[in-house]
Design a protein around this motif. Structure first.
Motif, PDB file in Angstrom:
ATOM      1  N   SER A  26      -4.183   1.550  -2.551  1.00  0.00           N
ATOM      2  CA  SER A  26      -5.015   2.281  -1.613  1.00  0.00           C
ATOM      3  C   SER A  26      -6.205   1.419  -1.243  1.00  0.00           C
ATOM      4  N   ASP A  27      -6.656   1.563  -0.021  1.00  0.00           N
ATOM      5  CA  ASP A  27      -7.870   0.838   0.365  1.00  0.00           C
ATOM      6  C   ASP A  27      -9.092   1.482  -0.284  1.00  0.00           C
ATOM      7  N   VAL A  51      -0.245  -0.182   1.848  1.00  0.00           N
ATOM      8  CA  VAL A  51      -1.593   0.283   1.528  1.00  0.00           C
ATOM      9  C   VAL A  51      -1.775   1.670   2.136  1.00  0.00           C
ATOM     10  N   ALA A  53      -4.089   4.102   3.534  1.00  0.00           N
ATOM     11  CA  ALA A  53      -5.434   4.121   4.115  1.00  0.00           C
ATOM     12  C   ALA A  53      -6.133   5.418   3.735  1.00  0.00           C
TER      13      ALA A  53
END
Length: 79
Positions: A26-27, A51, A53
């Motif tokens: 995850s960002d 990823v 967001a």
């Protein structure tokens, strides 16, 4: 977390794995996780990364629809 070897990566074993692999993050994850994923990805050149967001550390809880869309093809391919 008391095991001094609990976070060691067996890079030789990872390099021996030849099937597709999905690495996700995850960002929004703590910064410590990205370098670990980078290291795993270097051992698994056939891996794909995704990823989430704005996701949290548990995307199956925070973004269940996206989680299912991303992971389901890998689950089904392994059957």
């Amino acid at each position: 977390m008391r095991d001094p070897d609990g976070l060691d990566l067996d890079m030789a074993a990872l390099k021996a794995y030849w099937e597709p692999a999905l690495l996700t993050g995850s960002d929004n994850s703590p910064p410590v996780f990205a370098p670990i994923l980078d290291r795993i990805a270097s051992a698994l050149p056939q891996s794909e990364r995704h990823v989430y967001a704005g996701g949290g550390h548990a995307p199956h809880n925070t973004q269940p629809e996206e989680y299912a869309q991303v992971t389901l093809p890998y689950v089904l391919a392994g059957q």
